[in-house]
Design an enzyme around this catalytic site. Structure first.
Site, PDB file in Angstrom:
ATOM      1  N   ASP A 104      -4.201  -6.320   6.893  1.00 14.88           N
ATOM      2  CA  ASP A 104      -5.513  -5.851   6.477  1.00 14.88           C
ATOM      3  C   ASP A 104      -6.475  -7.034   6.338  1.00 14.88           C
ATOM      4  O   ASP A 104      -7.611  -7.007   6.832  1.00 14.88           O
ATOM      5  CB  ASP A 104      -5.362  -5.114   5.144  1.00 14.88           C
ATOM      6  CG  ASP A 104      -6.590  -4.304   4.772  1.00 14.88           C
ATOM      7  OD1 ASP A 104      -7.540  -4.243   5.579  1.00 14.88           O
ATOM      8  OD2 ASP A 104      -6.611  -3.740   3.666  1.00 14.88           O
TER       9      ASP A 104
ATOM     10  N   ASP B 163      -9.648  -8.355   9.172  1.00 12.68           N
ATOM     11  CA  ASP B 163     -11.053  -8.472   8.776  1.00 12.68           C
ATOM     12  C   ASP B 163     -11.565  -9.886   9.014  1.00 12.68           C
ATOM     13  O   ASP B 163     -12.713 -10.077   9.440  1.00 12.68           O
ATOM     14  CB  ASP B 163     -11.220  -8.093   7.308  1.00 12.68           C
ATOM     15  CG  ASP B 163     -11.182  -6.584   7.079  1.00 12.68           C
ATOM     16  OD1 ASP B 163     -11.036  -5.847   8.072  1.00 12.68           O
ATOM     17  OD2 ASP B 163     -11.294  -6.150   5.927  1.00 12.68           O
TER      18      ASP B 163
ATOM     19  N   TYR C 184       0.805  -1.210   0.000  1.00 13.72           N
ATOM     20  CA  TYR C 184       0.000   0.000   0.000  1.00 13.72           C
ATOM     21  C   TYR C 184       0.843   1.267   0.000  1.00 13.72           C
ATOM     22  O   TYR C 184       0.339   2.362   0.212  1.00 13.72           O
ATOM     23  CB  TYR C 184      -0.917   0.023   1.231  1.00 13.72           C
ATOM     24  CG  TYR C 184      -1.887  -1.128   1.336  1.00 13.72           C
ATOM     25  CD1 TYR C 184      -2.058  -2.025   0.285  1.00 13.72           C
ATOM     26  CD2 TYR C 184      -2.624  -1.343   2.485  1.00 13.72           C
ATOM     27  CE1 TYR C 184      -2.938  -3.086   0.382  1.00 13.72           C
ATOM     28  CE2 TYR C 184      -3.518  -2.400   2.593  1.00 13.72           C
ATOM     29  CZ  TYR C 184      -3.667  -3.277   1.532  1.00 13.72           C
ATOM     30  OH  TYR C 184      -4.540  -4.325   1.638  1.00 13.72           O
TER      31      TYR C 184
ATOM     32  N   ASP D  71      -0.969 -18.259   4.667  1.00 12.47           N
ATOM     33  CA  ASP D  71      -2.053 -19.199   4.404  1.00 12.47           C
ATOM     34  C   ASP D  71      -2.317 -20.080   5.624  1.00 12.47           C
ATOM     35  O   ASP D  71      -3.472 -20.328   5.996  1.00 12.47           O
ATOM     36  CB  ASP D  71      -1.764 -20.042   3.160  1.00 12.47           C
ATOM     37  CG  ASP D  71      -0.336 -20.530   3.082  1.00 12.47           C
ATOM     38  OD1 ASP D  71       0.478 -20.200   3.972  1.00 12.47           O
ATOM     39  OD2 ASP D  71      -0.009 -21.257   2.121  1.00 12.47           O
TER      40      ASP D  71
END
Length: 341
Positions: A236, A240, A132, A212
Protein backbone atom coordinates in the site's frame (compact mmCIF):
# COMPACT_ATOMS: atom_id res chain seq x y z
CA UNK A 1 -21.12 -10.21 -25.10
CA UNK A 2 -19.26 -9.82 -21.80
CA UNK A 3 -20.93 -8.16 -18.83
CA UNK A 4 -18.82 -5.76 -16.76
CA UNK A 5 -20.36 -4.67 -13.48
CA UNK A 6 -19.69 -1.02 -12.67
CA UNK A 7 -19.74 0.49 -9.16
CA UNK A 8 -19.35 4.28 -9.43
CA UNK A 9 -19.33 4.67 -5.64
CA UNK A 10 -18.88 7.96 -3.80
CA UNK A 11 -17.24 11.36 -4.16
CA UNK A 12 -15.44 11.70 -7.48
CA UNK A 13 -16.02 8.00 -8.21
CA UNK A 14 -19.10 8.53 -10.42
CA UNK A 15 -17.36 11.36 -12.29
CA UNK A 16 -14.24 9.38 -13.23
CA UNK A 17 -16.18 6.18 -13.92
CA UNK A 18 -18.32 8.10 -16.42
CA UNK A 19 -15.08 9.05 -18.20
CA UNK A 20 -13.88 5.46 -18.26
CA UNK A 21 -17.22 4.26 -19.62
CA UNK A 22 -17.11 6.86 -22.39
CA UNK A 23 -13.72 5.53 -23.44
CA UNK A 24 -14.89 1.91 -23.34
CA UNK A 25 -17.95 2.82 -25.40
CA UNK A 26 -15.81 4.59 -28.01
CA UNK A 27 -13.82 1.41 -28.58
CA UNK A 28 -16.87 -0.45 -29.88
CA UNK A 29 -16.19 -3.72 -28.08
CA UNK A 30 -18.82 -6.25 -27.04
CA UNK A 31 -18.47 -5.25 -23.37
CA UNK A 32 -21.80 -4.37 -21.75
CA UNK A 33 -21.81 -2.38 -18.48
CA UNK A 34 -24.14 -3.36 -15.65
CA UNK A 35 -24.12 -0.24 -13.46
CA UNK A 36 -24.74 -0.64 -9.72
CA UNK A 37 -25.05 3.05 -8.94
CA UNK A 38 -26.88 2.36 -5.68
CA UNK A 39 -23.83 0.78 -4.01
CA UNK A 40 -22.75 3.87 -2.12
CA UNK A 41 -22.72 5.63 1.22
CA UNK A 42 -26.28 6.88 0.83
CA UNK A 43 -27.59 3.33 0.58
CA UNK A 44 -25.51 2.33 3.59
CA UNK A 45 -26.96 5.15 5.68
CA UNK A 46 -30.55 4.26 4.72
CA UNK A 47 -30.37 0.48 4.84
CA UNK A 48 -27.34 -0.40 6.96
CA UNK A 49 -25.69 -2.19 4.05
CA UNK A 50 -24.42 -1.03 0.68
CA UNK A 51 -23.62 -4.27 -1.11
CA UNK A 52 -26.55 -6.69 -0.93
CA UNK A 53 -26.55 -10.40 -1.67
CA UNK A 54 -28.31 -9.66 -4.96
CA UNK A 55 -25.59 -7.16 -5.89
CA UNK A 56 -22.91 -9.68 -5.04
CA UNK A 57 -24.62 -12.25 -7.27
CA UNK A 58 -24.71 -9.79 -10.18
CA UNK A 59 -21.01 -9.15 -9.75
CA UNK A 60 -20.27 -12.87 -9.56
CA UNK A 61 -22.11 -13.43 -12.83
CA UNK A 62 -20.05 -10.80 -14.66
CA UNK A 63 -16.66 -11.02 -16.35
CA UNK A 64 -15.05 -8.24 -14.29
CA UNK A 65 -15.86 -5.18 -12.19
CA UNK A 66 -14.93 -1.52 -12.63
CA UNK A 67 -15.01 0.50 -9.40
CA UNK A 68 -14.77 4.27 -8.95
CA UNK A 69 -14.14 4.84 -5.24
CA UNK A 70 -15.97 4.21 -1.97
CA UNK A 71 -15.89 6.22 1.22
CA UNK A 72 -17.62 9.09 2.97
CA UNK A 73 -16.15 11.34 5.69
CA UNK A 74 -19.40 11.19 7.63
CA UNK A 75 -19.06 7.40 7.84
CA UNK A 76 -15.38 7.37 8.72
CA UNK A 77 -15.91 5.42 11.94
CA UNK A 78 -18.20 2.75 10.51
CA UNK A 79 -17.46 -0.43 8.59
CA UNK A 80 -18.94 0.99 5.37
CA UNK A 81 -15.75 0.89 3.29
CA UNK A 82 -14.76 -2.49 4.68
CA UNK A 83 -18.24 -3.83 3.99
CA UNK A 84 -17.76 -3.07 0.30
CA UNK A 85 -14.05 -3.40 -0.45
CA UNK A 86 -13.23 -6.26 1.89
CA UNK A 87 -16.44 -8.06 0.93
CA UNK A 88 -15.33 -7.95 -2.70
CA UNK A 89 -11.69 -8.84 -2.01
CA UNK A 90 -12.46 -11.68 0.36
CA UNK A 91 -15.64 -12.86 -1.34
CA UNK A 92 -13.86 -13.30 -4.67
CA UNK A 93 -10.48 -14.09 -3.05
CA UNK A 94 -8.78 -11.25 -4.93
CA UNK A 95 -5.43 -11.97 -3.37
CA UNK A 96 -3.22 -10.15 -5.88
CA UNK A 97 -3.28 -6.37 -6.05
CA UNK A 98 -1.44 -5.31 -9.21
CA UNK A 99 -0.43 -1.66 -9.56
CA UNK A 100 1.57 -0.73 -12.66
CA UNK A 101 3.47 2.56 -12.45
CA UNK A 102 4.80 4.43 -15.46
CA UNK A 103 6.15 7.93 -15.98
CA UNK A 104 4.00 9.24 -18.82
CA UNK A 105 6.02 12.43 -19.33
CA UNK A 106 9.32 13.69 -17.98
CA UNK A 107 7.78 16.93 -16.69
CA UNK A 108 5.61 15.01 -14.22
CA UNK A 109 8.50 13.54 -12.22
CA UNK A 110 9.49 15.24 -8.94
CA UNK A 111 13.04 13.87 -9.30
CA UNK A 112 15.66 16.40 -10.39
CA UNK A 113 18.02 13.81 -11.89
CA UNK A 114 16.67 13.13 -15.39
CA UNK A 115 18.71 9.95 -15.68
CA UNK A 116 16.75 8.33 -12.83
CA UNK A 117 13.20 9.44 -13.66
CA UNK A 118 12.17 6.60 -15.95
CA UNK A 119 10.02 4.53 -13.62
CA UNK A 120 8.16 1.68 -15.33
CA UNK A 121 7.40 -1.08 -12.86
CA UNK A 122 4.60 -2.86 -11.03
CA UNK A 123 3.88 -3.27 -7.35
CA UNK A 124 2.34 -6.67 -6.56
CA UNK A 125 0.71 -6.49 -3.15
CA UNK A 126 -0.75 -9.35 -1.15
CA UNK A 127 -4.37 -8.26 -0.81
CA UNK A 128 -6.13 -10.48 1.74
CA UNK A 129 -3.74 -10.96 4.69
CA UNK A 130 -1.26 -8.80 6.59
CA UNK A 131 -2.14 -5.95 8.93
CA UNK A 132 -5.38 -5.26 7.07
CA UNK A 133 -6.87 -8.66 7.82
CA UNK A 134 -8.82 -7.28 10.77
CA UNK A 135 -7.35 -9.66 13.35
CA UNK A 136 -6.85 -7.94 16.71
CA UNK A 137 -8.71 -5.81 19.19
CA UNK A 138 -8.49 -3.47 22.14
CA UNK A 139 -9.00 -3.67 25.88
CA UNK A 140 -9.73 -0.80 28.27
CA UNK A 141 -10.65 1.52 25.37
CA UNK A 142 -10.58 5.30 25.90
CA UNK A 143 -8.63 4.98 29.12
CA UNK A 144 -4.99 5.46 30.15
CA UNK A 145 -4.69 1.66 30.13
CA UNK A 146 -5.98 1.17 26.60
CA UNK A 147 -4.11 -1.58 24.76
CA UNK A 148 -4.62 -2.06 21.02
CA UNK A 149 -3.36 -5.00 18.98
CA UNK A 150 -3.51 -5.48 15.20
CA UNK A 151 -2.06 -8.80 14.06
CA UNK A 152 0.05 -9.03 10.92
CA UNK A 153 -1.22 -12.29 9.44
CA UNK A 154 0.84 -14.27 6.92
CA UNK A 155 0.07 -17.82 5.80
CA UNK A 156 2.25 -20.18 3.79
CA UNK A 157 -0.54 -20.52 1.22
CA UNK A 158 -1.12 -16.78 0.92
CA UNK A 159 2.55 -15.82 0.71
CA UNK A 160 3.42 -18.58 -1.76
CA UNK A 161 0.67 -17.72 -4.20
CA UNK A 162 1.39 -13.98 -4.25
CA UNK A 163 5.07 -14.69 -4.91
CA UNK A 164 4.18 -17.03 -7.77
CA UNK A 165 1.83 -14.38 -9.17
CA UNK A 166 4.63 -11.81 -9.13
CA UNK A 167 6.91 -14.13 -11.07
CA UNK A 168 4.10 -14.80 -13.56
CA UNK A 169 3.79 -11.12 -14.51
CA UNK A 170 7.54 -10.40 -14.61
CA UNK A 171 9.64 -10.50 -17.75
CA UNK A 172 13.11 -10.23 -16.24
CA UNK A 173 13.29 -9.58 -12.50
CA UNK A 174 11.33 -9.59 -9.24
CA UNK A 175 12.31 -7.94 -5.97
CA UNK A 176 10.70 -9.20 -2.78
CA UNK A 177 10.36 -6.61 0.00
CA UNK A 178 9.91 -7.43 3.68
CA UNK A 179 11.28 -6.53 7.12
CA UNK A 180 12.47 -9.96 8.16
CA UNK A 181 15.30 -8.52 10.26
CA UNK A 182 12.74 -6.96 12.65
CA UNK A 183 9.49 -8.90 12.09
CA UNK A 184 10.86 -12.33 12.86
CA UNK A 185 8.01 -14.81 12.56
CA UNK A 186 6.29 -13.43 9.49
CA UNK A 187 9.62 -12.43 8.02
CA UNK A 188 10.95 -15.96 8.34
CA UNK A 189 7.87 -17.32 6.56
CA UNK A 190 8.23 -14.81 3.70
CA UNK A 191 11.94 -15.62 3.38
CA UNK A 192 11.38 -19.36 3.17
CA UNK A 193 8.52 -19.01 0.70
CA UNK A 194 10.63 -16.58 -1.34
CA UNK A 195 13.52 -19.01 -1.61
CA UNK A 196 11.13 -21.74 -2.76
CA UNK A 197 9.36 -19.47 -5.27
CA UNK A 198 12.64 -18.29 -6.77
CA UNK A 199 13.59 -21.92 -7.26
CA UNK A 200 10.33 -22.55 -9.13
CA UNK A 201 11.06 -19.66 -11.51
CA UNK A 202 14.76 -19.92 -12.42
CA UNK A 203 14.36 -17.84 -15.59
CA UNK A 204 13.56 -14.64 -13.68
CA UNK A 205 16.18 -12.81 -11.60
CA UNK A 206 15.22 -12.69 -7.92
CA UNK A 207 16.39 -10.09 -5.40
CA UNK A 208 15.44 -8.97 -1.92
CA UNK A 209 15.31 -5.65 -0.05
CA UNK A 210 14.09 -4.58 3.37
CA UNK A 211 11.19 -2.12 3.21
CA UNK A 212 13.23 0.91 4.30
CA UNK A 213 15.94 0.20 1.72
CA UNK A 214 13.31 -0.39 -0.96
CA UNK A 215 11.69 2.98 -0.25
CA UNK A 216 15.04 4.71 -0.59
CA UNK A 217 15.86 2.82 -3.79
CA UNK A 218 12.50 3.79 -5.30
CA UNK A 219 13.40 7.45 -4.85
CA UNK A 220 17.06 7.29 -5.84
CA UNK A 221 16.84 4.78 -8.70
CA UNK A 222 13.22 3.83 -9.55
CA UNK A 223 14.23 2.50 -12.95
CA UNK A 224 16.06 -0.40 -11.31
CA UNK A 225 12.76 -2.13 -10.48
CA UNK A 226 10.51 -4.19 -12.74
CA UNK A 227 8.21 -6.06 -10.31
CA UNK A 228 8.14 -5.51 -6.55
CA UNK A 229 6.22 -8.05 -4.46
CA UNK A 230 5.41 -7.48 -0.82
CA UNK A 231 2.76 -7.75 1.88
CA UNK A 232 -0.45 -5.78 2.20
CA UNK A 233 0.64 -2.74 4.19
CA UNK A 234 4.11 -2.35 2.63
CA UNK A 235 2.56 -2.66 -0.83
CA UNK A 236 0.00 0.00 0.00
CA UNK A 237 2.74 2.44 0.98
CA UNK A 238 5.22 1.63 -1.79
CA UNK A 239 2.58 1.87 -4.53
CA UNK A 240 1.57 5.36 -3.41
CA UNK A 241 5.22 6.41 -3.29
CA UNK A 242 5.78 5.00 -6.77
CA UNK A 243 2.68 6.81 -8.04
CA UNK A 244 4.05 10.10 -6.72
CA UNK A 245 7.27 9.49 -8.64
CA UNK A 246 5.24 9.02 -11.84
CA UNK A 247 3.19 12.20 -11.64
CA UNK A 248 0.72 11.65 -8.84
CA UNK A 249 -1.99 9.34 -7.61
CA UNK A 250 -4.48 10.69 -10.15
CA UNK A 251 -2.65 8.71 -12.85
CA UNK A 252 -2.47 5.44 -10.94
CA UNK A 253 -4.57 2.40 -11.95
CA UNK A 254 -4.91 -0.88 -10.09
CA UNK A 255 -6.32 -4.38 -10.41
CA UNK A 256 -7.28 -6.81 -7.67
CA UNK A 257 -7.13 -10.28 -9.15
CA UNK A 258 -7.62 -13.94 -8.46
CA UNK A 259 -4.94 -15.72 -10.45
CA UNK A 260 -6.87 -19.00 -10.39
CA UNK A 261 -10.45 -17.99 -11.27
CA UNK A 262 -9.39 -15.03 -13.41
CA UNK A 263 -11.91 -12.65 -11.84
CA UNK A 264 -10.76 -9.07 -11.43
CA UNK A 265 -11.76 -5.78 -9.81
CA UNK A 266 -10.31 -2.68 -11.49
CA UNK A 267 -10.16 0.74 -9.85
CA UNK A 268 -8.08 3.91 -9.73
CA UNK A 269 -5.80 4.09 -6.70
CA UNK A 270 -7.13 7.47 -5.59
CA UNK A 271 -9.96 7.77 -3.09
CA UNK A 272 -13.25 9.63 -3.17
CA UNK A 273 -11.63 13.11 -2.81
CA UNK A 274 -14.73 14.70 -1.23
CA UNK A 275 -13.06 18.12 -1.27
CA UNK A 276 -13.28 18.29 -5.07
CA UNK A 277 -16.31 16.08 -5.69
CA UNK A 278 -18.83 17.87 -7.89
CA UNK A 279 -16.38 20.58 -9.00
CA UNK A 280 -15.65 18.93 -12.35
CA UNK A 281 -11.89 18.99 -11.74
CA UNK A 282 -11.20 15.33 -10.89
CA UNK A 283 -8.46 13.63 -12.90
CA UNK A 284 -10.10 10.85 -14.96
CA UNK A 285 -6.88 9.22 -16.15
CA UNK A 286 -6.51 6.78 -13.26
CA UNK A 287 -9.98 5.40 -13.99
CA UNK A 288 -9.35 5.34 -17.74
CA UNK A 289 -6.07 3.47 -17.25
CA UNK A 290 -7.86 1.06 -14.90
CA UNK A 291 -10.30 0.42 -17.75
CA UNK A 292 -7.28 -0.33 -19.94
CA UNK A 293 -6.15 -2.93 -17.39
CA UNK A 294 -9.65 -4.42 -17.49
CA UNK A 295 -9.54 -4.59 -21.29
CA UNK A 296 -6.16 -6.28 -21.24
CA UNK A 297 -7.30 -8.76 -18.62
CA UNK A 298 -10.31 -9.75 -20.75
CA UNK A 299 -8.20 -10.24 -23.86
CA UNK A 300 -8.69 -6.90 -25.62
CA UNK A 301 -4.97 -6.24 -25.96
CA UNK A 302 -5.16 -3.92 -28.98
CA UNK A 303 -7.85 -1.80 -27.37
CA UNK A 304 -5.90 -1.56 -24.12
CA UNK A 305 -2.82 -0.48 -26.05
CA UNK A 306 -4.86 2.15 -27.91
CA UNK A 307 -6.19 3.59 -24.64
CA UNK A 308 -2.69 3.89 -23.19
CA UNK A 309 -1.41 5.55 -26.36
CA UNK A 310 -4.31 8.01 -26.19
CA UNK A 311 -3.58 8.81 -22.55
CA UNK A 312 0.08 9.29 -23.40
CA UNK A 313 -0.85 11.63 -26.23
CA UNK A 314 -3.12 13.75 -24.05
CA UNK A 315 -0.49 13.97 -21.31
CA UNK A 316 2.26 14.90 -23.78
CA UNK A 317 0.06 17.65 -25.22
CA UNK A 318 -0.64 19.02 -21.73
CA UNK A 319 -4.38 18.45 -22.16
CA UNK A 320 -4.84 17.36 -18.56
CA UNK A 321 -6.32 18.43 -15.22
CA UNK A 322 -4.61 20.89 -12.83
CA UNK A 323 -2.97 18.18 -10.70
CA UNK A 324 -0.86 17.31 -13.78
CA UNK A 325 -0.10 20.91 -14.66
CA UNK A 326 -2.98 21.46 -17.06
CA UNK A 327 -6.10 23.61 -16.99
CA UNK A 328 -8.81 21.19 -18.15
CA UNK A 329 -11.74 19.90 -16.17
CA UNK A 330 -12.77 16.26 -16.01
CA UNK A 331 -14.99 16.38 -19.09
CA UNK A 332 -12.46 18.18 -21.28
CA UNK A 333 -9.60 15.93 -20.12
CA UNK A 334 -11.75 12.95 -21.09
CA UNK A 335 -12.50 14.55 -24.44
CA UNK A 336 -8.76 14.95 -25.02
CA UNK A 337 -8.24 11.21 -24.53
CA UNK A 338 -11.17 10.43 -26.81
CA UNK A 339 -9.76 12.74 -29.48
CA UNK A 340 -6.37 11.03 -29.24
CA UNK A 341 -8.09 7.64 -29.31
Amino acid sequence: MKIVTVIPGDGIGPEVVESALRVLEALGTDLAPDVLDHVNAGTYRREGTALSEADFARIAASSATLLGAVGDPSLEHTDYVRSVLLRLRLGFDLYANYRPVRLWHDRLSPLRDAAHRGIDCAIVRENTEGLYSGVGGAVHPSSPWETAIDADVSTHHGVSRILDFAFSVARHRVCMVDKANAVRSGGSLWQRCWEAAAGRHPGVAASHLYIDAAAMRLVTDPGSFEVIVTNNSYGDILSDLAAALAGGIGLAPSASLNGTTGFGLFEPVHGTAPDIAGTGTANPLGAILSAALLLEHLGYDDEARAVRLAVGGAVAAGRVTPDLGGTLGTADATAAVLAAL
